[in-house]
Write a protein that holds these residues in place. Structure first.
Motif, PDB file in Angstrom:
ATOM      1  N   TYR A 225      -0.689  -4.572  12.559  1.00  0.00           N
ATOM      2  CA  TYR A 225      -1.031  -5.060  11.228  1.00  0.00           C
ATOM      3  C   TYR A 225       0.210  -5.547  10.484  1.00  0.00           C
ATOM      4  O   TYR A 225       1.346  -5.380  10.932  1.00  0.00           O
ATOM      5  CB  TYR A 225      -1.718  -3.954  10.421  1.00  0.00           C
ATOM      6  N   ARG A 226      -0.037  -6.148   9.319  1.00  0.00           N
ATOM      7  CA  ARG A 226       1.019  -6.477   8.366  1.00  0.00           C
ATOM      8  C   ARG A 226       0.542  -6.052   6.984  1.00  0.00           C
ATOM      9  O   ARG A 226      -0.651  -5.851   6.752  1.00  0.00           O
ATOM     10  CB  ARG A 226       1.352  -7.968   8.385  1.00  0.00           C
ATOM     11  N   ILE A 227       1.502  -5.893   6.071  1.00  0.00           N
ATOM     12  CA  ILE A 227       1.167  -5.531   4.697  1.00  0.00           C
ATOM     13  C   ILE A 227       0.869  -6.809   3.929  1.00  0.00           C
ATOM     14  O   ILE A 227       1.702  -7.716   3.871  1.00  0.00           O
ATOM     15  CB  ILE A 227       2.317  -4.769   4.021  1.00  0.00           C
ATOM     16  N   HIS A 228      -0.317  -6.898   3.368  1.00  0.00           N
ATOM     17  CA  HIS A 228      -0.699  -8.084   2.605  1.00  0.00           C
ATOM     18  C   HIS A 228       0.088  -8.159   1.301  1.00  0.00           C
ATOM     19  O   HIS A 228       0.435  -7.115   0.717  1.00  0.00           O
ATOM     20  CB  HIS A 228      -2.200  -8.049   2.309  1.00  0.00           C
TER      21      HIS A 228
ATOM     22  N   HIS B 122       3.791  -4.462  12.219  1.00  0.00           N
ATOM     23  CA  HIS B 122       3.789  -3.000  12.338  1.00  0.00           C
ATOM     24  C   HIS B 122       2.754  -2.567  13.372  1.00  0.00           C
ATOM     25  O   HIS B 122       1.693  -3.183  13.497  1.00  0.00           O
ATOM     26  CB  HIS B 122       3.470  -2.350  10.991  1.00  0.00           C
TER      27      HIS B 122
ATOM     28  N   ASP C  78       7.818  -8.072   9.735  1.00  0.00           N
ATOM     29  CA  ASP C  78       6.634  -7.599   9.015  1.00  0.00           C
ATOM     30  C   ASP C  78       5.499  -7.184   9.945  1.00  0.00           C
ATOM     31  O   ASP C  78       4.385  -6.908   9.489  1.00  0.00           O
ATOM     32  CB  ASP C  78       6.144  -8.664   8.031  1.00  0.00           C
TER      33      ASP C  78
ATOM     34  N   MET D  13       0.848  -1.198   0.000  1.00  0.00           N
ATOM     35  CA  MET D  13       0.000   0.000   0.000  1.00  0.00           C
ATOM     36  C   MET D  13       0.880   1.243   0.000  1.00  0.00           C
ATOM     37  O   MET D  13       1.863   1.327   0.740  1.00  0.00           O
ATOM     38  CB  MET D  13      -0.885   0.013   1.250  1.00  0.00           C
TER      39      MET D  13
ATOM     40  N   TYR E  33      -2.526  -8.979  11.960  1.00  0.00           N
ATOM     41  CA  TYR E  33      -1.382  -9.883  11.978  1.00  0.00           C
ATOM     42  C   TYR E  33      -1.859 -11.315  12.231  1.00  0.00           C
ATOM     43  O   TYR E  33      -2.974 -11.538  12.706  1.00  0.00           O
ATOM     44  CB  TYR E  33      -0.343  -9.451  13.022  1.00  0.00           C
TER      45      TYR E  33
ATOM     46  N   LEU F 284      -2.163   4.465   3.024  1.00  0.00           N
ATOM     47  CA  LEU F 284      -2.084   4.051   4.418  1.00  0.00           C
ATOM     48  C   LEU F 284      -2.526   5.191   5.325  1.00  0.00           C
ATOM     49  O   LEU F 284      -3.283   4.987   6.285  1.00  0.00           O
ATOM     50  CB  LEU F 284      -0.649   3.626   4.762  1.00  0.00           C
TER      51      LEU F 284
ATOM     52  N   GLY G 133      -2.441  -3.482   0.643  1.00  0.00           N
ATOM     53  CA  GLY G 133      -3.382  -3.241   1.736  1.00  0.00           C
ATOM     54  C   GLY G 133      -2.844  -3.795   3.044  1.00  0.00           C
ATOM     55  O   GLY G 133      -1.854  -4.538   3.081  1.00  0.00           O
ATOM     56  N   ILE G 134      -3.477  -3.430   4.142  1.00  0.00           N
ATOM     57  CA  ILE G 134      -3.051  -3.905   5.445  1.00  0.00           C
ATOM     58  C   ILE G 134      -4.100  -4.849   6.013  1.00  0.00           C
ATOM     59  O   ILE G 134      -5.293  -4.688   5.766  1.00  0.00           O
ATOM     60  CB  ILE G 134      -2.753  -2.750   6.422  1.00  0.00           C
TER      61      ILE G 134
END
Length: 392
Positions: free
Chosen positions: A176-179, A158, A156, A1, A187, A6, A183-184
């Motif tokens: 979260y993590r970045i997919h 965040h 990864d 993202m 986790y 974000l 996008g987020i």
């Protein structure tokens, strides 16, 4: 993202969270002024011996630890905001300095606490639990015996602290993590991690899944390695998933009577029912990550814990580092292993830690290390009272 996307998402999340604040206040316990007569009565029942102290002067190092943490904050910033109560970091610091200055006089005149401080009572009381310095056998390498991993904080993962955007959200965060597709997303859950999605991020290995699980519940502990070395496994973040109480589920399902629930009874039940162990542990999706250090255990303020003084609190209810008075009772065990009547304790506490299960009225008391601490922490589930001290 992309960064702009974000930022836009976080702005939308902030709006949603703020719109939900009114509903949240309905269940969040508020702080209210205590009468001076009650404060005097409580203060005069306090004794340092209840907290393992020879004198109130022995509190000085723990107060200094809180002061060091509070000194890192901007004095005009809000430390905690709750309905019509807002406390700045300057007020927290002033209260700690006042408490430290009074220590030499408190042994003879504990009533000074009622005279020198405004007491803000936690409405509807508190519910106390306990934690301790767990000791676990470990290995730096996997083997047939040491086959259950502890994980380091993955790169990864965040975290955004929402309180940086609004005082009403102090203590709230987004993990979260970045997919892979952009996008987020939340986790990974405990079950996903146990299935091996973090393979390669192992920090150490222990002999049982229960050792790993209960170390995560405590949030930190001491690892005794096969080579004779001993290191602290310190909390280094979590997956942000909501904490679910395994003990509550066992009570609700009739697996353990409510009056017998404890860390020890939960562990014994799981050992006796290995076929349900994975299912039961995965009921709690929260997962804790560690770092290894050759240093004492530390709390959320980054300073060592003090038995019967350090309290883990919800930082949306109390300012981290703040001075508190607490009243509860500690579980006791007699020589034959049976339970004795709980021992009442009224003490001076410091809000120096947090925890995934520590929400609203829940307060976690650090009980130290060793068998006695393990028993007290494992069995402590007691109603009580808590007051935030603010210098007059």
């Amino acid at each position: 993202m992309k960064h702009a996307a974000l930022t836009g998402f976080l702005g939308m999340l902030l709006c949603i969270a703020l719109l939900g604040c009114a509903d949240r206040q309905a269940v969040t316990p508020l702080l209210a002024d205590e009468t001076s007569a009650v404060a005097q009565q409580v203060a005069r029942t306090m004794t340092p011996a209840d907290q393992g102290l020879a004198s109130w002067n022995d509190l000085a190092p723990a107060i200094d630890a809180s002061l060091a943490y509070v000194a890192s904050k901007a004095s005009d910033d809000i430390a905690v905001a709750q309905d019509d109560v807002a406390v700045t970091w300057a007020e927290v610091a002033q209260s700690l300095h006042r408490l430290r200055a009074l220590l030499p006089q408190l042994d003879d005149n504990p009533g000074l606490l009622a005279e020198q401080f405004l007491w803000l009572r936690l409405n509807d009381g508190a519910q106390f639990s306990g934690y301790y310095e767990a000791e676990v056998k470990a290995s730096h390498k996997p083997s047939e015996k040491y086959c259950h991993p502890l994980y380091r904080r993955p790169p990864d993962l965040h975290t955004v602290m929402l309180g940086d955007f609004s005082p009403e959200l102090i203590g709230m965060r987004l993990v979260y993590r970045i997919h892979e597709g952009g996008g987020i997303v939340p986790y990974y859950s405990r079950s996903e991690i146990e299935e091996g999605v973090l393979k390669g991020q192992e920090l150490a290995w222990v002999t049982s899944a229960l050792d790993a699980y209960f170390l995560q519940i405590q949030g930190s502990g001491r690892l005794h390695f096969e080579d004779g070395s001993v290191l602290s496994a310190l909390y280094d973040g979590d997956n942000g998933r909501p904490y679910r109480s395994l003990g509550r589920r066992m009570i609700d399902e009739g697996l353990i009577p409510a009056e017998e629930i404890s860390m020890q009874s939960i562990r014994a039940w799981l050992m006796a029912h290995p076929e349900r162990q994975d299912e039961m542990l995965n009921y709690n999706p929260r997962y804790v990550f560690f770092r290894l250090r050759d240093e004492p255990l530390v709390g959320a303020i980054g300073r060592p814990l003090t038995p019967y003084v350090t309290l883990a609190v919800d930082r949306t209810t109390f300012p981290l580092g703040g001075a508190l008075v607490y009243k509860t009772a500690l579980p006791r065990q007699v020589a034959d292993g049976s339970r004795a009547e709980p021992k009442p304790v009224v003490g001076i506490g410091l809000a120096q830690d947090t925890g995934g299960a520590i929400k609203y009225r829940r307060i976690d008391l650090f009980c130290g290390s060793g068998d006695r601490a393990a028993y007290e922490a494992g069995h402590l589930n007691m109603a009580g009272e808590v007051w935030l001290l603010l210098a007059r």
